[in-house]
Write an enzyme that holds these catalytic residues in place. Structure first.
Site, mmCIF file in Angstrom:
data_model
loop_
_atom_site.group_PDB
_atom_site.id
_atom_site.type_symbol
_atom_site.label_atom_id
_atom_site.label_comp_id
_atom_site.label_asym_id
_atom_site.label_seq_id
_atom_site.Cartn_x
_atom_site.Cartn_y
_atom_site.Cartn_z
ATOM 1 N N VAL A 1 0.838 -1.206 0.000
ATOM 2 C CA VAL A 1 0.000 0.000 0.000
ATOM 3 C C VAL A 1 0.864 1.243 0.000
ATOM 4 O O VAL A 1 0.569 2.241 -0.667
ATOM 5 C CB VAL A 1 -0.958 -0.009 1.216
ATOM 6 N N ALA A 2 1.965 1.191 0.760
ATOM 7 C CA ALA A 2 2.855 2.357 0.818
ATOM 8 C C ALA A 2 3.503 2.627 -0.536
ATOM 9 O O ALA A 2 3.792 3.773 -0.883
ATOM 10 C CB ALA A 2 3.923 2.126 1.879
ATOM 11 N N ASP B 1 -15.456 22.028 -38.900
ATOM 12 C CA ASP B 1 -16.600 22.829 -38.481
ATOM 13 C C ASP B 1 -17.929 22.305 -39.003
ATOM 14 O O ASP B 1 -18.980 22.691 -38.535
ATOM 15 C CB ASP B 1 -16.429 24.296 -38.935
ATOM 16 N N ASP C 1 -17.212 16.844 -41.135
ATOM 17 C CA ASP C 1 -16.003 16.667 -40.326
ATOM 18 C C ASP C 1 -16.251 15.815 -39.082
ATOM 19 O O ASP C 1 -15.305 15.308 -38.477
ATOM 20 C CB ASP C 1 -15.457 18.031 -39.875
ATOM 21 N N ASP D 1 -9.000 21.313 -41.438
ATOM 22 C CA ASP D 1 -9.918 21.756 -42.481
ATOM 23 C C ASP D 1 -9.406 23.100 -42.998
ATOM 24 O O ASP D 1 -8.677 23.803 -42.297
ATOM 25 C CB ASP D 1 -11.324 21.903 -41.881
#
Length: 805
Positions: free
Chosen positions: A337-338, A740, A744, A384
């Site tokens: 755990v440590a 846009d 796309d 684009d």
């Protein structure tokens, strides 16, 4: 799933055994009569009620499929499908059980023993909540796609016109009327034009920067989507004209339906981010190391809980202490755990969250946290063209006017890249001393024009927008930059407070009384004006070649008119070629003073001349024996900041690939302007159309994409963009994709990071993306990549220094 989805792929046999099924029937390659026969419908009558019902049973409703996303439980479980998270979860469970066990064994149960496992559980729960919230929003692109569909349509059925029929009730074979402003409800074949022209804005679907003129004439069967001039597509908008169309595809079989499928497929194949892949590798290594160390620690201490005697060389009398065994097992687990960095997920999330704030300040709005570090690993930007590398605003960049002597022309460079009349000037401009030739060009550009420009937003931060055709708006901006001659500057425009002061002044001086609409045959538009002197004049603008064919004279600098001969025509055509070779769209200007039939015409419907205007077939004869005055070159100009941003990408080792639906010549010219290609570089092997690329073999595709430097793909369809992004990812590239439009969206979804435009972008593109640009500027992407690299490097440094990686 709706009916449209249930019947996806079904086709009705329309009574002809040879009837092609589905997309195999290329309606764009058939003439109007053949299309009517195939769909068993007459344009004037439309379908009967029985026909509609039968076809609806076969095709379903005209709507997009609804995909059921993963359940909340599935999303929650997916959040724990991570090596590091699983290690933390096991460690927390073991720590909790041991703490509980110690209390049950008679020891004093301390609350502090439960702090560590509870903190780990809390971190994992918060991490899961954030992940589920992100995943739950992933399919919104499909919902946004439905928003751009038309809700109503005007349909002819059983010989009657049905207005506002719900668009989802359309079936193949329906006859639909489209008007200006209508959103196209399905993919349709144009049967007839009621107006002289029909223009459709389909850039969001195809990536074209201009509205497209449509025709009823059939085209070749193997053309790309941009070449289907006799088809209109669902989700696009009519910007000019009226027409009658035949529905050929509905629902999921439309072009927008195909995009819907591609978005869904892309969303199913999303890969882990580069950082997550490295963290998974780190988790696997950490698991192995911790396992080995814990086992060794436990085995080293085995003598304390397990002992025996050696009798005759063999171990005998085993003694085992369960209490000590569990004690040393607890020590081994505590060590494990440590060693686990339970704070790592929280630190990473915090770093990414802070990164989003920094990027927002640079106009890059991050929708998904992992996108921040993905940007830092980007090796290829697929961009684009229209609206990202360019302004998506048409502007005049070159003006040719006549000189003071025959066979000579004057050339003016026009600055500015937007609809702002104050953005740039005209170089070597005479100012208020405008000669007669320049005044005539300004008059035609201002009056033979239906567009307008206005300022939107706040007074200081507002931007200028066009109403109407972008090319006409650009001409009105040119008129403002040209200014007014001194003798008319203070007259008609006094008291006007709008943007287009000079255009307003010209329209006050010359009253427009008739319009000769543009059509695809003569390729020009004309207006008849009544000047303050009472004289009628015809002003014309249009394609230079057609105007020259109908021009008999040329106006010189001082306003004198000379005969148009072959030599003069060649001089003008040479100027046209110079602009066309630079991918400019060129418009010519001409006028005519000799209009005896319109000498007393004032727009009166009873006047004999009015009958001439009712028939477009007369327009060519009216626009004959013209006086040619000049020509202008227009284009969608590149953004000022882009060349420097491209250079920064090259310096940073990032390749830029331009993928656009626009035509090849225009795209190549823009790429040369912004530095993707050199001015005189041979780009034969670097510039391909989408169709040319798809036809390459798999090996040649990979070879083409692996070239160093920039690449260009023009006339690209959504599937082409997806294939390019997929192949780049398969070759190990980290791909950022910008866009846009609807076209796309599939590639935006598939890319490692999809970047949508905030101003000009469709909601479909925004919802499919990981990041949105508030200013639609390519240079913002480059700045965001730099910020992403900084954040990514900081996180790697933290992990390395804090955990010994």
């Amino acid at each position: 799933m709706g009916k449209g989805g249930q019947n996806y792929g079904k086709r009705e046999n329309l009574g002809d055994d040879k009837e092609p099924k589905g997309d195999s029937y290329a309606a764009w390659s058939k003439d109007v009569r053949e299309c009517e026969e195939k769909f068993q419908v007459r344009k004037a009558h439309g379908l009967s009620g029985d026909d509609v019902e039968k076809r609806r049973q076969m095709y379903g409703l005209n709507e997009l499929e609804k995909h059921d996303g993963p359940s909340i439980m599935r999303l929650i479980l997916d959040q724990f499908n991570d090596t590091l998270v699983r290690i933390l979860l096991v460690a927390a469970v073991v720590s909790f059980v041991l703490a509980w066990y110690d209390g049950d064994e008679g020891g004093e149960m301390e609350i502090t023993a439960f702090v560590e496992p509870l903190v780990i559980f809390l971190i994992l729960i918060v991490n899961a909540i954030v992940g589920v919230w992100q995943e739950n929003n992933a399919e919104k692109a499909l919902d946004a796609l439905k928003e751009i569909q038309s809700e109503h349509a005007t349909v002819i059925r059983e010989g009657k016109k049905v207005a506002s029929l719900p668009a989802k009730e359309l079936v193949p074979g329906d006859i639909v009327e489209l008007r200006v402003g209508d959103k196209v409800p399905a993919d349709m074949r144009v049967l007839s034009l009621i107006s002289s022209t029909l223009r459709v804005e389909q850039g969001s679907l195809t990536g074209e920067s201009e509205a497209v003129s449509k025709t009823t004439k059939a085209v070749s069967e193997d053309v790309d989507i941009q070449g289907k001039k006799c088809m209109v597509f669902a989700g696009t908008t009519v910007v000019n004209g009226i027409c009658i169309c035949l529905v050929t595809q509905t629902g999921m079989n439309t072009e927008i339906g195909k995009v819907h499928c591609q978005i869904h497929e892309a969303s199913q194949s999303e890969d882990d981010t580069p950082l997550k892949k490295k963290l998974n590798e780190f988790g696997e290594v950490l698991t192995a190391i911790i396992g080995v160390i814990c086992t060794l620690v436990w085995l080293i201490n085995v003598k304390y809980f397990l002992s025996w005697e050696i009798v005759d060389g063999w171990p005998r009398n085993f003694k085992f202490s369960f209490e000590k065994c569990t004690y040393y097992f607890e020590i081994a687990v505590a060590l494990a755990v440590a060693a686990i960095p339970e704070g790592l997920p929280a630190v990473i999330t915090t770093c990414l969250a802070l990164g989003t704030r920094k990027m927002a300040a640079k106009n890059a709005l991050v929708r998904k946290l992992p996108s921040v570090e993905t940007l830092g690993c980007t090796t290829v930007i697929c961009s684009d063209k229209t609206g990202t590398l360019t302004t998506n605003q048409m502007a005049v960049s070159k003006l040719y006017a006549m000189s003071s002597k025959p066979y000579d022309v004057r050339s003016f460079d026009v600055q500015g890249t937007s609809y702002d009349p104050f953005d740039g000037k005209i170089q070597n401009w005479p100012g208020g001393q405008l000669d007669s030739n320049l005044q005539m060009i300004a008059k035609i550009a201002a009056i033979c024009n239906d567009a307008d420009v206005e300022k939107a937003g706040q007074e200081k931060s507002g931007h200028y927008v066009a109403n109407g055709m972008p090319t006409e708006a650009a001409l009105k901006v040119l008129v403002e930059k040209m200014g007014l001659a001194n003798e008319i500057a203070s007259g008609p425009s006094s008291g006007y407070d709008g943007v287009l002061r000079c255009s307003y002044a010209w329209n006050k001086l010359e009253q427009r009384i008739a319009t000769l609409e543009f059509d695809r045959d003569r390729k020009s538009m004309g207006v008849i004006v009544n000047s303050c002197s009472g004289k009628r004049t015809l002003l014309v603008k249009g394609a230079v070649e057609t105007l020259l064919d109908r021009s008999s004279f040329v106006q010189l600098l001082d306003g004198s008119v000379v005969h148009m001969d072959k030599e003069f025509k060649e001089v003008i055509l040479k100027s046209l070629h110079q602009m066309s070779s630079s991918a400019l769209r060129v418009l010519g200007f001409a006028y005519k003073d000799d209009l005896p039939e319109f000498a007393t015409y004032n727009g009166d419907e009873d006047h004999p001349a009015h009958q001439l205007l009712l028939n477009p077939a007369n327009y060519s004869s009216i626009e004959s024996r013209l006086v040619f005055v000049g020509l202008a070159g227009l284009r969608d100009p590149p953004r000022k900041e882009v060349p420097e941003a491209i250079d920064d990408c090259r310096t940073s080792g990032i390749r830029v690939m331009v993928i656009t639906g626009d035509n090849k010549e225009t795209a190549e010219a823009i790429c040369r302007d912004i530095g993707v290609f050199g001015r005189h570089e041979n780009i034969t092997s670097r510039s391909l159309t989408g169709k040319e690329f798809i036809e390459l073999s798999s090996r040649d595709k990979q070879s083409h994409l692996s070239q160093s430097g920039g690449l260009l793909f023009s006339r690209a369809e959504p599937r082409h963009k997806q294939d390019i992004v997929r192949l780049l990812k398969e070759s190990g590239e980290v791909v950022a994709m910008t866009g846009d439009g609807v076209n796309d969206a599939p590639a935006l979804k598939l890319a490692d990071i999809g970047i949508a435009m905030g101003i000009a972008g469709t909601e479909v593109a925004k919802e499919a993306s990981d990041m949105v640009l508030a200013d639609d500027n390519f240079s913002t992407i480059v700045a965001a990549v730099g910020e992403g690299r900084s954040i990514y490097n900081n996180m790697k440094a933290f992990i390395s220094s804090g955990n010994g990686i």
